[in-house]
Design a protein around this motif. Structure first.
Motif, PDB file in Angstrom:
ATOM      1  N   UNK A   7       0.857  -1.174   0.000  1.00  0.00           N
ATOM      2  CA  UNK A   7       0.000   0.000   0.000  1.00  0.00           C
ATOM      3  C   UNK A   7       0.894   1.224   0.000  1.00  0.00           C
ATOM      4  N   UNK A   8       0.674   2.100  -0.974  1.00  0.00           N
ATOM      5  CA  UNK A   8       1.525   3.270  -1.142  1.00  0.00           C
ATOM      6  C   UNK A   8       0.724   4.546  -0.965  1.00  0.00           C
ATOM      7  N   UNK A   9       1.366   5.555  -0.415  1.00  0.00           N
ATOM      8  CA  UNK A   9       0.768   6.881  -0.402  1.00  0.00           C
ATOM      9  C   UNK A   9       0.935   7.465  -1.803  1.00  0.00           C
ATOM     10  N   UNK A  10       0.297   8.573  -2.052  1.00  0.00           N
ATOM     11  CA  UNK A  10       0.419   9.188  -3.371  1.00  0.00           C
ATOM     12  C   UNK A  10       1.859   9.606  -3.660  1.00  0.00           C
ATOM     13  N   UNK A  11       2.558  10.110  -2.653  1.00  0.00           N
ATOM     14  CA  UNK A  11       3.950  10.530  -2.837  1.00  0.00           C
ATOM     15  C   UNK A  11       4.838   9.327  -3.152  1.00  0.00           C
ATOM     16  N   UNK A  12       4.626   8.221  -2.454  1.00  0.00           N
ATOM     17  CA  UNK A  12       5.403   7.013  -2.719  1.00  0.00           C
ATOM     18  C   UNK A  12       5.111   6.468  -4.125  1.00  0.00           C
ATOM     19  N   UNK A  13       3.847   6.526  -4.521  1.00  0.00           N
ATOM     20  CA  UNK A  13       3.450   6.051  -5.848  1.00  0.00           C
ATOM     21  C   UNK A  13       4.132   6.882  -6.932  1.00  0.00           C
ATOM     22  N   UNK A  14       4.136   8.197  -6.764  1.00  0.00           N
ATOM     23  CA  UNK A  14       4.801   9.076  -7.739  1.00  0.00           C
ATOM     24  C   UNK A  14       6.301   8.797  -7.802  1.00  0.00           C
ATOM     25  N   UNK A  15       6.929   8.618  -6.637  1.00  0.00           N
ATOM     26  CA  UNK A  15       8.359   8.318  -6.593  1.00  0.00           C
ATOM     27  C   UNK A  15       8.655   7.004  -7.323  1.00  0.00           C
ATOM     28  N   UNK A  16       7.808   6.003  -7.136  1.00  0.00           N
ATOM     29  CA  UNK A  16       7.988   4.718  -7.806  1.00  0.00           C
ATOM     30  C   UNK A  16       7.887   4.865  -9.318  1.00  0.00           C
ATOM     31  N   UNK A  17       6.897   5.607  -9.797  1.00  0.00           N
ATOM     32  CA  UNK A  17       6.735   5.823 -11.240  1.00  0.00           C
ATOM     33  C   UNK A  17       7.943   6.558 -11.816  1.00  0.00           C
TER      34      UNK A  17
END
Length: 55
Positions: A7-17
């Motif tokens: 489960x990712x926060x929006x900031x973590x999701x953006x960093x991953x992308x």
């Protein structure tokens, strides 16, 4: 094979992308295949969004 869920926060999701995109660019500039990175990016970008309560 065991499936893992994260489960990712929006900031973590953006960093991953952004990280996957940087890896794809690096591999492309080196002349290597980017198929695996493309598949992972697709899975991350199309994953369902769930709201999770944190107690």
């Amino acid at each position: 094979m065991k499936k893992n869920r994260i489960y990712l926060t929006e900031a973590e999701w953006r960093f991953l992308i952004h990280s996957l995109n940087a890896l794809k660019t690096k591999l492309h500039s080196e002349g290597q295949y980017t198929d695996t990175v493309d598949e992972v990016m697709y899975k991350v970008m199309t994953a369902p969004v769930r709201k999770v309560k944190i107690a």
